[in-house]
Structure formats: structure tokens, C-alpha cells
Design a protein around this motif. Sequence first.
Motif, PDB file in Angstrom:
ATOM      1  N   GLN A  36      21.134  45.159  29.878  1.00 41.20           N
ATOM      2  CA  GLN A  36      21.677  46.346  30.546  1.00 41.20           C
ATOM      3  C   GLN A  36      23.200  46.384  30.504  1.00 41.20           C
ATOM      4  N   GLY A  37      23.785  45.411  29.823  1.00 43.35           N
ATOM      5  CA  GLY A  37      25.241  45.381  29.693  1.00 43.35           C
ATOM      6  C   GLY A  37      25.936  44.866  30.935  1.00 43.35           C
ATOM      7  N   LYS A  38      25.178  44.226  31.822  1.00 45.54           N
ATOM      8  CA  LYS A  38      25.784  43.716  33.055  1.00 45.54           C
ATOM      9  C   LYS A  38      26.178  42.248  32.889  1.00 45.54           C
ATOM     10  N   LYS A  39      27.056  41.818  33.790  1.00 38.58           N
ATOM     11  CA  LYS A  39      27.655  40.490  33.626  1.00 38.58           C
ATOM     12  C   LYS A  39      26.845  39.385  34.313  1.00 38.58           C
ATOM     13  N   VAL A  40      26.914  38.211  33.713  1.00 34.99           N
ATOM     14  CA  VAL A  40      26.323  37.012  34.318  1.00 34.99           C
ATOM     15  C   VAL A  40      27.453  36.007  34.501  1.00 34.99           C
ATOM     16  N   LEU A  41      27.639  35.557  35.740  1.00 33.16           N
ATOM     17  CA  LEU A  41      28.695  34.578  36.001  1.00 33.16           C
ATOM     18  C   LEU A  41      28.117  33.274  36.557  1.00 33.16           C
ATOM     19  N   GLY A  42      28.780  32.192  36.201  1.00 34.14           N
ATOM     20  CA  GLY A  42      28.388  30.901  36.758  1.00 34.14           C
ATOM     21  C   GLY A  42      29.236  30.606  37.983  1.00 34.14           C
ATOM     22  N   TRP A  43      28.646  29.957  38.968  1.00 34.01           N
ATOM     23  CA  TRP A  43      29.436  29.546  40.135  1.00 34.01           C
ATOM     24  C   TRP A  43      29.196  28.075  40.425  1.00 34.01           C
ATOM     25  N   LEU A  44      30.235  27.478  40.989  1.00 34.19           N
ATOM     26  CA  LEU A  44      30.232  26.042  41.227  1.00 34.19           C
ATOM     27  C   LEU A  44      30.579  25.822  42.688  1.00 34.19           C
ATOM     28  N   CYS A  45      29.745  25.131  43.404  1.00 35.73           N
ATOM     29  CA  CYS A  45      29.981  24.793  44.818  1.00 35.73           C
ATOM     30  C   CYS A  45      29.619  25.927  45.757  1.00 35.73           C
ATOM     31  N   THR A  46      29.127  25.537  46.932  1.00 35.94           N
ATOM     32  CA  THR A  46      28.619  26.525  47.897  1.00 35.94           C
ATOM     33  C   THR A  46      29.726  27.284  48.614  1.00 35.94           C
ATOM     34  N   TYR A  47      30.974  27.060  48.226  1.00 32.18           N
ATOM     35  CA  TYR A  47      32.062  27.793  48.880  1.00 32.18           C
ATOM     36  C   TYR A  47      32.492  29.021  48.076  1.00 32.18           C
ATOM     37  N   VAL A  48      31.699  29.375  47.062  1.00 31.40           N
ATOM     38  CA  VAL A  48      31.961  30.592  46.283  1.00 31.40           C
ATOM     39  C   VAL A  48      30.946  31.639  46.741  1.00 31.40           C
ATOM     40  N   PRO A  49      31.395  32.701  47.425  1.00 33.56           N
ATOM     41  CA  PRO A  49      30.434  33.652  47.998  1.00 33.56           C
ATOM     42  C   PRO A  49      29.675  34.433  46.919  1.00 33.56           C
ATOM     43  N   GLU A  50      28.367  34.250  46.914  1.00 33.30           N
ATOM     44  CA  GLU A  50      27.533  34.930  45.916  1.00 33.30           C
ATOM     45  C   GLU A  50      27.448  36.432  46.186  1.00 33.30           C
ATOM     46  N   GLU A  51      27.494  36.786  47.469  1.00 37.59           N
ATOM     47  CA  GLU A  51      27.344  38.203  47.826  1.00 37.59           C
ATOM     48  C   GLU A  51      28.373  39.071  47.112  1.00 37.59           C
ATOM     49  N   ILE A  52      29.595  38.544  46.967  1.00 44.97           N
ATOM     50  CA  ILE A  52      30.658  39.347  46.358  1.00 44.97           C
ATOM     51  C   ILE A  52      30.340  39.603  44.883  1.00 44.97           C
ATOM     52  N   MET A  53      29.857  38.561  44.215  1.00 46.61           N
ATOM     53  CA  MET A  53      29.497  38.736  42.801  1.00 46.61           C
ATOM     54  C   MET A  53      28.340  39.728  42.689  1.00 46.61           C
ATOM     55  N   HIS A  54      27.381  39.557  43.584  1.00 45.19           N
ATOM     56  CA  HIS A  54      26.208  40.434  43.590  1.00 45.19           C
ATOM     57  C   HIS A  54      26.638  41.893  43.778  1.00 45.19           C
TER      58      HIS A  54
END
Lengths: 390, 354, 422
Positions: A36-54
Motif C-alpha cells: 500500500q506504499g506505507k512505511k515500516v519502521l523498526g524500534w528499539l527499546c520500550t521507551y520509543v512510543p509506538e502510538e506515535i508511529m502508528h
Amino acid sequence: MKPAPTADLTSQALDRFREVNGLFPETSHILEHKRQGKKVLGWLCTYVPEEIMHAAGVLPIRITGYSHEIKPDEGNAYLYVNNCSFSRSCLQLGLRGGYDFLDGIAGGSTCDCARRLMDLWHHYIATSFYHMITVPQKYSSKAHELYYEQITQFTQHLSEFTGIEITDASLSHSIQIYNESRELLRKLYDLRKANNPPITGSEIIEISNAGFRMPKETFNEYLKNLLTNIDTSRHAYSNSRARLMLTGSILGNHEFVESIEQLGGLVVTDDLCTSTRHWYDMIEVNQDESPLRAISRRYLNNFPCARMIPHDERLKRIRDLAQGFRVDGAISQIVHNCTPYTHELSFVTKMLEAQGIPVLSLDVEYGTASSGQIQTRVQAFLEMLEGKRR
Amino acid sequence: MLFAGIDIGSRSAKAVIMRDDTILSSAICDTGPESIKTSYKVIEQALSSAGLSLDDIDYTVATGYGRVLVPFANENISEISCHARGINWYFPSVRTILDMGGQDCKAISCDGNGKVTNFVMNDKCAGGTGRFFEMIAEVLNVPLTEIGNLSLKAKTVTPFNTICAVFAKSEAIAYLKKGTPKSNILAGLHRAVAARSFDLLKRVSLEKDFSITGGIAKNRGMVAKLTEMAGLEPLLCEDPQIIGALGASIFARERFQGGTLENTKVQYGYTDGTGNYFITIDTGKCNGCGKCVQVCPAEVFVLAENANGQPKAMIKETARKQLPLLCPGFQSCNENHEANCHTVCSEEAISHSW
Amino acid sequence: MINLQNTSETINHLLRTFRLLQKVGRKHPEVRKHEILFYQLLEKYFTRILNAREEGNFIATHTTFMPGEILYAMDIVPMQTEWTSWILALFTKRGTDFISEGRRLGLTNEVCSAQRGIAGAFSLGTLPRPDAVIWSNLICNNIAKNGELIMEINRCPGFFLDHPLGDSAAERNYLRGEIEDMIHFLEEQTGRKMDWDHLSDSVAGTMKQIEISRQICELRKAVPSPFHPQEFMEMLTVTYLFQGQPEATEYLEMLYEDLSLSVSEGRGAVSPERFRVMSIFLSPIYRAPFLEKFSQEHGMVSVAEPIFTQWEEGKLDPTRPLDSLVQKLYMLPERSLYSPVGERTLKKIVDCAKEYKADGAIAYADVACQHTCALIKLFKDVLNDIDVPLLILDCDLVDQTVTSEEDMREKLEQFLELLEDR
């Protein structure tokens, strides 16, 4: 011990998570998202808020390296042998193209190894998006202010990168989805309070791992399906000698937990960042505050990593879990060269022992399934716990 | 009743055969590449010297690195539990054990019943294990059984900073080239290993009565260095290498009979028509402090050496036959005397039946 | 556990040694003046610690990169954890005891021996009990995570100063707030008020010291280079222990004069100078005499330590002491290890190698130091691009049991052979 494979509904529900882990990263979810042309990002450590990426339309995938113990050839060459085996595993997988499906990476300044992993990733693995969040190491109001400022920067960077504006409404929507996930996980984990839990610690890790590799919406569906179909009279363990808590560093391989459970240790709770600690606190949005504020507060205050100073809050929460899940003993597994957890071990041990809970400490390589030495120690520990009860 | 304990270690396999509480025979052989074959070999060696066959054995417990691969064992128990139980059979007073085996080194704390209360193992590294000494023996071209004795003949101790197997080897070779006597090199290596083992002991807290088990405990040089470092004389049994197997065979008896044995409790007194009059002293717990002797208003206690030469509280020979006449029993004694044998005993080793 | 008797005995032993070294130095004309001053300053530093209790003074123990200017301005006796314990270990030969005690406290081999040794030295009562601990996460996890243990051992209060990763305005502001909070903490603990004029003076002193340090670096560009390996550790020690104080200024001035005299006379630290090397990270402290001797024998001279002696650009303003302390912490040569290591740090390494005409570089890879070792590959790659070979020397900063002198000698000799062949 894992029950014999049957076509029962519980196993079927569990198999859906296993399928995600088996196919990753070639899962239909990731492929479809990219198509769909959308981005996939990797995150490291639980201090990176997933909600913002979502909220930016990103599919966030947790960087967990290889799921088994590796011979860290490039890992050692780039990060040196004394960096934790988790960071070496992640970097090696990245250098070998295992994360080529990602459009970028986001990390936090959580510990030395994570910082250096991010430095080297930035230098040697070219991605179009790279972001590092300064995560304060304390809880003061100034620390909260700085962290809020940092994730505001992160939000802006993500908006620029994806071309999608992140609004209060989209953040609120993301919070709702992630909070639902947390609620479902709490229900699932609470089943382990039973004398004969219907689900093993090893299965919990498999579920948790799948959650890091798929869209949260789908993960929630899978969880609901499991909670509906799980046979609560199922006795997941056939051989039970003691109720255990797992504490310590990041753990990725469920086989490690399985090997403890095969010896008769019921892993009923944990404070791992790949399990309980990841979902523990809900995001509570107060009136008259932006969703970003609430995210910021929750992420800095969430069940703390050993990096945080002072450590009182972490120790208190570990004690509460140990009591709540009525554990007889705790196994601390510390990934080789994981400094923050090594420093904290003596405090955790002292605190748990004061509660009458002995602690076995294991020094492991990230991803290990088990080894003769580990088996001997675990078995001796279980024998010791049994001896104590008699 | 006949019981067997079998300990398949990484370098050698051990077996012990017991009839009830008595050792009938034991055997040691090298661990071959096939663990199952080794387990048959060592048990048959032990059985034949006792004139028995495997069918005679009522219960077998396996321990050690290869414990899960012993086909004839009824059960397996970790070597940590077995060493504690085994040493307790010899020396009930021992509270700290250093087990120096083929590929790892463990410090174990145990209680008076030989139950493990804490243990630590060496960090992942071969330094200071049996394998380490094998390698050193090979480099220096000295028989393994001789290195300890030779180390005691050293005029000076060659400083070794490391016991990392790799570094120590190259350092030893460098010293050899320089013409340093082998005895001095060995003394240095023994001291370095002892220092590390001592660190391990400190982590479980070293108690006065401690013992060394495992193959390396046969090395006199090592024992001497550890004694010097700890400032304590270890209690050593005849063959420290079989302690794991001995513990396993004691477990075999317990498991067969069901429940834990309390063989360290010594009872004095008698029963008559009016009731039971026994004072029980747990010799495993008794530390020989002698406070009970001092406070007992009836003066029934005495401090004497047990079979192993350790001081233990006992009831005077002359008092044993008239115990209830001399001692009013704990209840009434406690009412009249604030300090009595129970209150002064920090180990809670004494109990009364009346 | 703390045995004060033992502590004062140990420090007295140390003081006698320092006095003896001064005496011996004065008798030998070849010993330079700043070397004698070095021991005089150590004597002064430890005397203050020894007498603090009796004089009713407050001792604050602090980690390496804490702004010591604050303590001097509040007339608090500073006790720098790393350097005091290392100096103690070195002069009492009790390093192994300290490290082994640290292990007993639960710090495994993964924790760097320096931090294990510090906890051990406190636990054994060799270091005096401080009234407060102030520590930070500059520069690594080991320093950050040891603070609570030191507080527990000494049963004293503490303040943790949190350094942000980057240098945005918000982060600089956060650091300023942290320093302010720390001053409040110290005011509460001591019942004293900050003497802001004194702090301004200290900041001016620090600026002066940075300027002289920069000039010293310039002198080291000369061929032959005048700076001895031993002087590196001495210089660091003095500037860490007397931050912003006249003592450090005096020392640096004396050193500068001595070095400029050498340069004007064309005298090098080693003669003849055959190999110019750049040192990356810290060489093992207990091997300083060996390195000095080895350098003399082989004509090897260390011309620069980019991560320890090269201050970042910038100025301090004594009229704004708090902002200046923030600025100083961002200018610290060592801070480049804390911030994300990217193009800027790599450029610094490369520029340094070029400007100082280094033939090669030596990375002292402390086996338990993660954040430095993880940079070796990066540094090796960029140095390789400009044809400067890098030797990786596995070692341990304070634990002598990790590698042998023989091993170090062999590797260094082979490296010099390689440089020779080029």
C-alpha cells in the motif's frame, strides 16, 4: 511441559501467533502494508512510543535480532565482543540484510549498548529514516518536560517523513488500539495466577513476540480469539515443582522458558521488557491535556527498565508481581554484558530474598535456548526450592 | 536394601553402591565419548567389586553432566544437591562446600540435613577447572596427579595474573622458555586458581566447617593454597571425587523409602510407662559452642568429640539412664530459668520430648 | 563494615609516599618541577580528605565528570571516586582486593573493574565514608548504575545528575536545571549557601585551564614531540581533581613552560623520535611506568589523545557561571563518547591524526568498557582511509590480571615493526 499437539481450540488460537513468528518478516501483514506504499519502521527499546508511529500510518516492528543464539561474527567485529549479545545479534542481522524491509529505525538513549548499536546502524546500514530519542534517566518534572519535548520532535520528524499529519484525533485513536491490547494482555497474563495455569510462560513469550511483528489491530483480534477459545481448565504444565518469576534483561527465545518449564518450573510472571514490562501501564489521558502529553507521561513512568534511577519503583513493582503471582522463586536471566541489569541484580536479589523468595541468577547469551550448565543450575534450584518447602 | 548413585561428569564417571547407610563399593573411570556406555562401564565396575549385579539394586539415582543419559537410573538429581547430601553423610557439620569438577567449579551452602540453601557457579570459563589443570599438566609435561605435589616444592611463587585458560597457557610457556622451574610456575597457577575459588566461596559465605569435593580436591597443592587463603582447615573425605555419586545413592535410598532421612539427630533418654523422655541433639546443626553445657541447671550436657573429631554437645554418659530425674523437661525448666539449653542454642539444635 | 582506623592509616601511608616522592624528586635535578608539584598536589588533596572529619568538613564523593567547581565554591571536600580509588589501589597495591570485594557485592566481571574497585574500596572501608554521593551518567552505564550501590554501602544521601544525549537547546536547558537541582541538594545537605562569586572564580579558572591545555596540545604537534606518556595521566589527574582551582592552573602553567622550553631546544620526550602514535582511550594506569620505558626504548611517542585532551571549541563566561558549567560539560573532550558518535567525532579523529602527524594509532580496548570498544571498528575504518594503521590492545584499565606486560610488549613491538616497514 508443552502439551501434546491436539486440534483443540486453544492450540489453534496459539498457532495463529506461531504462524506470524514462523513467517516473519515475510508475513502477509508486512507485505500488504508495504504494497500500500506505507512505511515500516523498526524500534528499539520500550521507551520509543509506538502510538506515535502508528498515528503516522507506520507499521512499527520491534528490533529483536535473531531469535536464537548466534555466532556473532559481524556482531563482534563491529560492536566488539564486550557489548551485550542482544545488540550484537541485532546489528549482525541488520548487516546481513535481515532488516532490509524496514524504511528506518527509531531508538532511545536507554543504555550504552543501545546507543552504540544505533551509532553503528546509522553509519553502516543506510536507511531513509533514523531517529534517536533522548530518554531521561530519572522521573523529575524536568525530566518529564524534556522527554515530552523529545517525543514532540519525534512526532514532527515522523510527519515530515511520512507526509501524514499526526493530529490529536489520530493519536487518540492509536492510544485506544494500544490500550485495548494492554487490557487483553492483562487478562491473558492474569490467567497465570491460577494454581494450574492454562497457558505456559513459553507460550506467553511466543504471543508477545508475535505482537512485536504485526499490526496491533490484528494482534488484538488474535488475542480476543485466544481469550474466547482458551480452555481455562486446561493444565498447560504436566510437571510442576515450583512457581517462578523470570526477571532480568531482554529475552527473545521462548525455548529458553520452555526448557525451564520442562524441568518443572512454572514461569507464571516476569518483568521482562519483551513481556510484562512492555504493556504494563495503560495510557491515561486526563481532561484538558493533549494525547501526546499522556503518551509522554506513560512511557517515562511505565514499569521501569533497570536503567532508571532511583530503582525503588522497579523493585516495588517486581515485589508486587512476585506476591501477586505467588512465586516460590525467581530466575534472573541477564544477557551477557548487559550492564544496567548486572548492577541491579544484587538489589533485586536482596529484596526478593527478604520476601523469602530465593533467586537463581543465570548469565546467558541473547537468544539461547538452554545449555547443560543452565539445566543443571535450574534443576538444582528447583530441588532447593522443593527442599525448602519440605 | 541396595542403592546406587552414579555421577557422569564431564571428565570422569563415578559410581557408589550402598547397602542401607553403608558404602559397599565405588568406582571411577574416564567419561568416554558415549555417555551411555560409560554409565554401564562404571556401574559394573562398582557392582563387581561388591559382588553384585544391576538386578540387585533397588533404586538408582543419576547425577552430573550426563545425568539424563543413564538408561538404568530411576531418577536424576542435579550434582549440586548430590554434593551437599554426600558431604553431609561424612561431615554433618559442614555448611560450605567447594566442588571443583572437570568443567566447572561450584560453591554450595547447605544446612545440617545436607539440603542446599544457596549455590553459585563459576562464570562461563574453563579457568580453574579440571580441564584447565589437564591442559597445564600437558604444557608442563608433568603427570596430572603430580602437579599439586610439585607445586608445594616451589621456592618462589611465579606471579600469574590470569587464569584464563588461553592466557595462562601462553604465560606458562613464556615462563618455561625463560627457564622458570616448573614447581614455581605450578605454585603460581595454583595460587591464582585458589584465589578465584575463594572468591566463589565468599559469595555464598564461608562457614568454619567447609569441605572441598570433586577431582581437584585430591590435589594437595590446591588444598594447601585454599587452606592458606581461607585461614581454615577444610574437612576432607577419603575420596572427594565420589561425593556426587555418594549423594546420589543417599537420595536413591531416600526416594525409595520415601521422605527425607534425619540421620543426624541423636536421641538420648528412654521411655517408661509415664511417657517419652528424650533430648534430641541435631549434630548437623550443633556447632559445638558449649553454651548448653554452661547454662543447664541440671548439668546433663557435656561437650565431646564425635567420630570425626568435631566438638558436639552430648548428654553425659552418667545422665542418660536417669535423664527425666535430672532434667525437669523443657517446659518447667523454661519457667524457672530464663537461660536454658534452648534459648542459648543459636542453631536450634536441641529439643526435648517432654 | 567501615573502619575509620583503617582509612586514616591507609591515607597516612599514601601521604608519606607522596612526601617521599617529592623529597626524592628534589634531590634529582633531572626530575622536572611539575612532577614534584604533582605529588605535592596529591598530598594536598588527600590531606583535606583525611582531615575533613576532624575539621567538621563535609565530604562529597563524586564521579569523574561532575562539575567539581561547585564543590570548591561551597567549600565542600571533594573526593573523586575513580581517581582516589585508583591512586589508593596503585600506592597500596590493594587493587585486587578492591575488585574482588566488588565482585562479592554482586558486581560481576561485566561491570568494569574500575567501578567494581570503587565499590570494593568503599566497602572495605579503605576510602573514607562520604557525607553524600553525587554522580552522573556521564560517561557510561557503569558510572550511572554504581551510584546507588555507593550510597547503600556508605548509608548516605545522594544526587544523580542526568545528562541528556544530545545538545539541543532543550537538552542544554535540562542539564542546567539538573545542575541547579544538584546545588539545591548540596545546600540542603550542608546547610551552606552557594558562594556564587567563588563559583565565578572557579569558572574563570577552568577557562584558563582549558586555554593552557589547548596550548599544550599545540606544543605536542612539534617534531620531536615533547610530551611524556607519564605526563598524560598526571595532567588528567590534576585537572580532574582540582577543576577550576589555582592548583591545576599552576601545574598546567609549569608543564607548559617545561614543554615549550623542550620545543625551543628541539628536545623530544624520546630520543630519537621514531614513531608518532595517537592514543585512543585510556592506557592501563598500572602500566604507565612500562609504557614510559617502552617508549624510551623504542622511540615511540604519544602525540595526541583526541578523546581526552582535545577540548571542543567554545568559551566560558565567568559572569554566567551556570551556563558556563553547562557549556564546559559540552566542551569536555570525553563527552564525544557520550553524544551520538557520528561524522563530527570521526572527523576529529581523522583531523587529529593528520595535524599531529601520527604514524599510527593505538586503541586501548578495556575489556569491560563497552561504549569505547564499540567505536573501534568505526575509528579503524576512518583511519584506514587516511592510511593510519590502528593497533587494538586488549587490556583492563585497573585490573592487572587481564593481560600480561609480556603480551602488551609483544603486540606493541609487532605494531612498531609494521610501522617501520611502511
